[in-house]
Design a protein around this motif. Sequence first.
Motif, PDB file in Angstrom:
ATOM      1  N   ARG A  67      62.387  45.360  44.466  1.00  0.00           N
ATOM      2  CA  ARG A  67      61.778  45.556  43.155  1.00  0.00           C
ATOM      3  C   ARG A  67      60.312  45.907  43.344  1.00  0.00           C
ATOM      4  NH1 ARG A  67      61.234  40.853  40.836  1.00  0.00           N
ATOM      5  NH2 ARG A  67      61.766  39.595  42.637  1.00  0.00           N
ATOM      6  N   VAL A  68      59.834  46.896  42.594  1.00  0.00           N
ATOM      7  CA  VAL A  68      58.429  47.284  42.659  1.00  0.00           C
ATOM      8  C   VAL A  68      57.895  47.384  41.240  1.00  0.00           C
ATOM      9  CG1 VAL A  68      56.747  48.951  43.532  1.00  0.00           C
ATOM     10  CG2 VAL A  68      58.915  48.634  44.758  1.00  0.00           C
ATOM     11  N   ASN A  69      56.819  46.676  40.989  1.00  0.00           N
ATOM     12  CA  ASN A  69      56.179  46.675  39.674  1.00  0.00           C
ATOM     13  C   ASN A  69      54.680  46.893  39.850  1.00  0.00           C
ATOM     14  OD1 ASN A  69      58.350  45.777  37.654  1.00  0.00           O
ATOM     15  ND2 ASN A  69      58.581  44.289  39.305  1.00  0.00           N
ATOM     16  N   ALA A  70      54.025  47.238  38.769  1.00  0.00           N
ATOM     17  CA  ALA A  70      52.570  47.394  38.763  1.00  0.00           C
ATOM     18  C   ALA A  70      51.975  46.523  37.666  1.00  0.00           C
ATOM     19  CB  ALA A  70      52.189  48.846  38.526  1.00  0.00           C
ATOM     20  N   VAL A  71      50.870  45.879  37.973  1.00  0.00           N
ATOM     21  CA  VAL A  71      50.117  45.162  36.950  1.00  0.00           C
ATOM     22  C   VAL A  71      48.847  45.956  36.669  1.00  0.00           C
ATOM     23  CG1 VAL A  71      51.064  42.889  37.466  1.00  0.00           C
ATOM     24  CG2 VAL A  71      49.001  43.637  38.625  1.00  0.00           C
ATOM     25  N   CYS A  72      48.430  45.922  35.422  1.00  0.00           N
ATOM     26  CA  CYS A  72      47.277  46.711  34.978  1.00  0.00           C
ATOM     27  C   CYS A  72      46.268  45.811  34.288  1.00  0.00           C
ATOM     28  CB  CYS A  72      47.741  47.822  34.048  1.00  0.00           C
ATOM     29  SG  CYS A  72      48.833  49.011  34.836  1.00  0.00           S
ATOM     30  N   PRO A  73      45.439  45.126  35.075  1.00  0.00           N
ATOM     31  CA  PRO A  73      44.440  44.258  34.457  1.00  0.00           C
ATOM     32  C   PRO A  73      43.357  45.068  33.753  1.00  0.00           C
ATOM     33  CG  PRO A  73      44.654  43.823  36.822  1.00  0.00           C
ATOM     34  CD  PRO A  73      45.430  45.047  36.518  1.00  0.00           C
ATOM     35  N   GLY A  74      42.850  44.483  32.681  1.00  0.00           N
ATOM     36  CA  GLY A  74      41.662  45.016  32.034  1.00  0.00           C
ATOM     37  C   GLY A  74      40.440  44.373  32.675  1.00  0.00           C
ATOM     38  N   TRP A  75      39.380  44.243  31.886  1.00  0.00           N
ATOM     39  CA  TRP A  75      38.165  43.622  32.401  1.00  0.00           C
ATOM     40  C   TRP A  75      38.471  42.197  32.847  1.00  0.00           C
ATOM     41  CZ3 TRP A  75      33.949  46.202  33.537  1.00  0.00           C
ATOM     42  CH2 TRP A  75      33.756  47.447  32.944  1.00  0.00           C
ATOM     43  N   THR A  76      38.132  41.899  34.091  1.00  0.00           N
ATOM     44  CA  THR A  76      38.402  40.589  34.670  1.00  0.00           C
ATOM     45  C   THR A  76      37.101  40.014  35.209  1.00  0.00           C
ATOM     46  OG1 THR A  76      40.623  41.340  35.250  1.00  0.00           O
ATOM     47  CG2 THR A  76      39.840  39.336  36.327  1.00  0.00           C
ATOM     48  N   ASP A  77      36.874  38.755  34.955  1.00  0.00           N
ATOM     49  CA  ASP A  77      35.632  38.087  35.327  1.00  0.00           C
ATOM     50  C   ASP A  77      35.609  37.803  36.825  1.00  0.00           C
ATOM     51  OD1 ASP A  77      33.235  36.787  35.242  1.00  0.00           O
ATOM     52  OD2 ASP A  77      33.965  35.010  34.186  1.00  0.00           O
ATOM     53  N   THR A  78      35.158  38.791  37.577  1.00  0.00           N
ATOM     54  CA  THR A  78      35.006  38.662  39.028  1.00  0.00           C
ATOM     55  C   THR A  78      33.559  38.996  39.395  1.00  0.00           C
ATOM     56  OG1 THR A  78      35.556  40.980  39.462  1.00  0.00           O
ATOM     57  CG2 THR A  78      37.403  39.388  39.424  1.00  0.00           C
TER      58      THR A  78
END
Length: 138
Positions: A67-78
């Motif tokens: 299984r291959v998926n992608a996550v698409c974070p927005g602005w993240t506090d790093t």
Amino acid sequence: MNVNLRGVFACLKYQLRSIVDGGSIVNVASAAGTYGGPMISPYIAAKHGVVGLSKAAAYEYADRSIRVNAVCPGWTDTVLAQEFIESLNGLITPNTVPQLFKHFAKPEDVAGIIVFLLSDDSKFATKGVFAIDGGYVA
């Protein structure tokens, strides 16, 4: 492009070689991989590439139960995001970003979905693109 797309491609290539009997891969794209916008076209192109690469790999390796998926974070506090935001002299804040929640994501908000996608609890999820952006691209 070398880090944001080619780096993901290289990792995916070796991950797929090492998985013998089923498994899960999660690639990290960006909310920018789901829209178009000015001033950051190479970044947007690279993140669209990660989304497309993830979908293609999911299709091509389904016969091996990968299984291959992608996550698409927005602005993240790093730290990296904070340094970038500071360099823009206040142009971007949680209140100026058009998201439903008036705060940036925490790294653990992104990690939670990744852990889920890597677990057997998501054993029928593949070829997905998961937005973790507080409604930014809604």
